[in-house]
Design a protein around this motif. Structure first.
Motif, PDB file in Angstrom:
ATOM      1  N   VAL A  37       0.840  -1.203   0.000  1.00  0.00           N
ATOM      2  CA  VAL A  37       0.000   0.000   0.000  1.00  0.00           C
ATOM      3  C   VAL A  37       0.873   1.249   0.000  1.00  0.00           C
ATOM      4  O   VAL A  37       2.069   1.191   0.311  1.00  0.00           O
ATOM      5  CB  VAL A  37      -0.928   0.039   1.246  1.00  0.00           C
ATOM      6  N   ASP A  38       0.269   2.374  -0.330  1.00  0.00           N
ATOM      7  CA  ASP A  38       0.898   3.678  -0.138  1.00  0.00           C
ATOM      8  C   ASP A  38       0.451   4.180   1.229  1.00  0.00           C
ATOM      9  O   ASP A  38      -0.753   4.284   1.492  1.00  0.00           O
ATOM     10  CB  ASP A  38       0.482   4.673  -1.219  1.00  0.00           C
ATOM     11  N   ALA A  39       1.397   4.466   2.109  1.00  0.00           N
ATOM     12  CA  ALA A  39       1.107   4.953   3.453  1.00  0.00           C
ATOM     13  C   ALA A  39       1.407   6.445   3.504  1.00  0.00           C
ATOM     14  O   ALA A  39       2.543   6.864   3.275  1.00  0.00           O
ATOM     15  CB  ALA A  39       1.943   4.202   4.481  1.00  0.00           C
ATOM     16  N   VAL A  40       0.381   7.231   3.793  1.00  0.00           N
ATOM     17  CA  VAL A  40       0.482   8.684   3.820  1.00  0.00           C
ATOM     18  C   VAL A  40       0.328   9.152   5.269  1.00  0.00           C
ATOM     19  O   VAL A  40      -0.576   8.699   5.970  1.00  0.00           O
ATOM     20  CB  VAL A  40      -0.605   9.323   2.934  1.00  0.00           C
ATOM     21  N   ALA A  41       1.182  10.076   5.700  1.00  0.00           N
ATOM     22  CA  ALA A  41       1.140  10.580   7.068  1.00  0.00           C
ATOM     23  C   ALA A  41       0.179  11.754   7.189  1.00  0.00           C
ATOM     24  O   ALA A  41       0.012  12.533   6.255  1.00  0.00           O
ATOM     25  CB  ALA A  41       2.534  11.019   7.491  1.00  0.00           C
ATOM     26  N   TYR A  42      -0.459  11.859   8.364  1.00  0.00           N
ATOM     27  CA  TYR A  42      -1.273  13.034   8.672  1.00  0.00           C
ATOM     28  C   TYR A  42      -1.171  13.338  10.157  1.00  0.00           C
ATOM     29  O   TYR A  42      -0.788  12.505  10.961  1.00  0.00           O
ATOM     30  CB  TYR A  42      -2.722  12.861   8.228  1.00  0.00           C
ATOM     31  N   SER A  43      -1.498  14.574  10.513  1.00  0.00           N
ATOM     32  CA  SER A  43      -1.449  14.995  11.901  1.00  0.00           C
ATOM     33  C   SER A  43      -2.573  15.985  12.155  1.00  0.00           C
ATOM     34  O   SER A  43      -2.387  17.197  12.056  1.00  0.00           O
ATOM     35  CB  SER A  43      -0.093  15.638  12.212  1.00  0.00           C
ATOM     36  N   LEU A  44      -3.745  15.470  12.437  1.00  0.00           N
ATOM     37  CA  LEU A  44      -4.913  16.295  12.712  1.00  0.00           C
ATOM     38  C   LEU A  44      -5.588  15.790  13.982  1.00  0.00           C
ATOM     39  O   LEU A  44      -5.588  14.590  14.247  1.00  0.00           O
ATOM     40  CB  LEU A  44      -5.918  16.219  11.550  1.00  0.00           C
ATOM     41  N   PRO A  45      -6.181  16.674  14.757  1.00  0.00           N
ATOM     42  CA  PRO A  45      -6.925  16.230  15.932  1.00  0.00           C
ATOM     43  C   PRO A  45      -8.294  15.699  15.511  1.00  0.00           C
ATOM     44  O   PRO A  45      -8.742  15.922  14.398  1.00  0.00           O
ATOM     45  CB  PRO A  45      -7.066  17.511  16.756  1.00  0.00           C
ATOM     46  N   GLY A  46      -8.937  14.994  16.418  1.00  0.00           N
ATOM     47  CA  GLY A  46     -10.298  14.556  16.141  1.00  0.00           C
ATOM     48  C   GLY A  46     -10.561  13.141  16.583  1.00  0.00           C
ATOM     49  O   GLY A  46      -9.798  12.549  17.338  1.00  0.00           O
ATOM     50  N   SER A  47     -11.668  12.618  16.091  1.00  0.00           N
ATOM     51  CA  SER A  47     -12.025  11.237  16.405  1.00  0.00           C
ATOM     52  C   SER A  47     -12.237  10.488  15.097  1.00  0.00           C
ATOM     53  O   SER A  47     -12.376  11.084  14.033  1.00  0.00           O
ATOM     54  CB  SER A  47     -13.276  11.174  17.277  1.00  0.00           C
ATOM     55  N   THR A  48     -12.275   9.179  15.191  1.00  0.00           N
ATOM     56  CA  THR A  48     -12.320   8.319  14.012  1.00  0.00           C
ATOM     57  C   THR A  48     -13.734   7.841  13.715  1.00  0.00           C
ATOM     58  O   THR A  48     -14.669   8.079  14.479  1.00  0.00           O
ATOM     59  CB  THR A  48     -11.430   7.086  14.229  1.00  0.00           C
ATOM     60  N   ALA A  49     -13.860   7.104  12.631  1.00  0.00           N
ATOM     61  CA  ALA A  49     -15.141   6.519  12.250  1.00  0.00           C
ATOM     62  C   ALA A  49     -15.621   5.506  13.289  1.00  0.00           C
ATOM     63  O   ALA A  49     -16.816   5.270  13.425  1.00  0.00           O
ATOM     64  CB  ALA A  49     -15.027   5.848  10.881  1.00  0.00           C
ATOM     65  N   LEU A  50     -14.691   4.911  14.039  1.00  0.00           N
ATOM     66  CA  LEU A  50     -15.068   3.981  15.105  1.00  0.00           C
ATOM     67  C   LEU A  50     -15.378   4.705  16.407  1.00  0.00           C
ATOM     68  O   LEU A  50     -15.747   4.081  17.392  1.00  0.00           O
ATOM     69  CB  LEU A  50     -13.967   2.944  15.342  1.00  0.00           C
ATOM     70  N   VAL A  54      -8.065  10.117  17.720  1.00  0.00           N
ATOM     71  CA  VAL A  54      -6.875   9.815  16.928  1.00  0.00           C
ATOM     72  C   VAL A  54      -5.675   9.752  17.857  1.00  0.00           C
ATOM     73  O   VAL A  54      -5.598  10.472  18.852  1.00  0.00           O
ATOM     74  CB  VAL A  54      -6.649  10.843  15.800  1.00  0.00           C
ATOM     75  N   ARG A  55      -4.766   8.850  17.564  1.00  0.00           N
ATOM     76  CA  ARG A  55      -3.550   8.643  18.344  1.00  0.00           C
ATOM     77  C   ARG A  55      -2.629   7.737  17.549  1.00  0.00           C
ATOM     78  O   ARG A  55      -3.011   7.212  16.513  1.00  0.00           O
ATOM     79  CB  ARG A  55      -3.866   8.040  19.705  1.00  0.00           C
ATOM     80  N   LYS A  56      -1.418   7.546  18.070  1.00  0.00           N
ATOM     81  CA  LYS A  56      -0.457   6.648  17.432  1.00  0.00           C
ATOM     82  C   LYS A  56      -1.093   5.279  17.261  1.00  0.00           C
ATOM     83  O   LYS A  56      -1.710   4.749  18.184  1.00  0.00           O
ATOM     84  CB  LYS A  56       0.801   6.531  18.307  1.00  0.00           C
ATOM     85  N   ALA A  83      -9.129   2.122  11.963  1.00  0.00           N
ATOM     86  CA  ALA A  83     -10.173   2.740  12.777  1.00  0.00           C
ATOM     87  C   ALA A  83     -10.814   3.943  12.119  1.00  0.00           C
ATOM     88  O   ALA A  83     -11.703   4.553  12.702  1.00  0.00           O
ATOM     89  CB  ALA A  83      -9.593   3.147  14.125  1.00  0.00           C
ATOM     90  N   ASP A  84     -10.378   4.318  10.928  1.00  0.00           N
ATOM     91  CA  ASP A  84     -10.917   5.521  10.308  1.00  0.00           C
ATOM     92  C   ASP A  84     -10.990   5.351   8.796  1.00  0.00           C
ATOM     93  O   ASP A  84     -10.386   4.444   8.225  1.00  0.00           O
ATOM     94  CB  ASP A  84     -10.035   6.719  10.655  1.00  0.00           C
ATOM     95  N   VAL A  85     -11.751   6.224   8.180  1.00  0.00           N
ATOM     96  CA  VAL A  85     -11.870   6.285   6.724  1.00  0.00           C
ATOM     97  C   VAL A  85     -11.593   7.733   6.317  1.00  0.00           C
ATOM     98  O   VAL A  85     -11.627   8.623   7.145  1.00  0.00           O
ATOM     99  CB  VAL A  85     -13.274   5.845   6.231  1.00  0.00           C
ATOM    100  N   GLY A  86     -11.317   7.938   5.070  1.00  0.00           N
ATOM    101  CA  GLY A  86     -11.079   9.288   4.587  1.00  0.00           C
ATOM    102  C   GLY A  86     -11.580   9.424   3.166  1.00  0.00           C
ATOM    103  O   GLY A  86     -11.661   8.438   2.432  1.00  0.00           O
TER     104      GLY A  86
END
Length: 118
Positions: A37-50, A54-56, A83-86
């Motif tokens: 897969v292509d793994a892309v980094a992000y750094s945003l606060p919030g919660s996930t689809a589950l 968000v955390r490490k 745990a999330d979708v985008g």
């Protein structure tokens, strides 16, 4: 000779269950598998689809490819959970959460082979 009946039923039932599993598209075992897969980094606060913060270890995935709740291992990042979708996550792309923008920039975008645990 009476024991042949139950033995035959047991064998045929096992064959039928394996055939049904294969016909449904699901493998008979739940062995881990590897996926490039292509793994892309992000750094945003919030919660996930589950619904978790968000955390490490929080990974955004395409749920059509990797179901939410699936455990993963990403080389160079470590263990994670899908745990999330985008909106930009389609197919073989995952997003990895980092605590700072600097760490996310350092990771950038990489092609990696992850291990998916069922």
């Amino acid at each position: 000779m009476r024991w042949w009946g139950p033995v035959l039923v047991a064998v045929l039932s096992g064959v039928l269950l394996v055939a049904v599993g294969a016909a449904s598209g699901r493998p008979a075992t739940h062995a881990p598998y590897r996926l490039k897969v292509d793994a892309v980094a992000y750094s945003l606060p919030g919660s996930t689809a589950l619904g978790i913060s968000v955390r490490k270890g929080v990974v955004a995935v395409d749920p059509a490819l990797i179901p939410l709740g699936t455990k993963l291992h990403v080389p160079g990042y470590g263990r994670g959970i899908a745990a999330d979708v985008g909106y930009a996550i389609k197919g073989r792309i995952i997003d990895l959460w980092f605590p700072t923008r600097a760490k996310a920039r350092k990771w950038g975008r990489r092609t990696v082979t992850i291990t998916v645990y069922r």
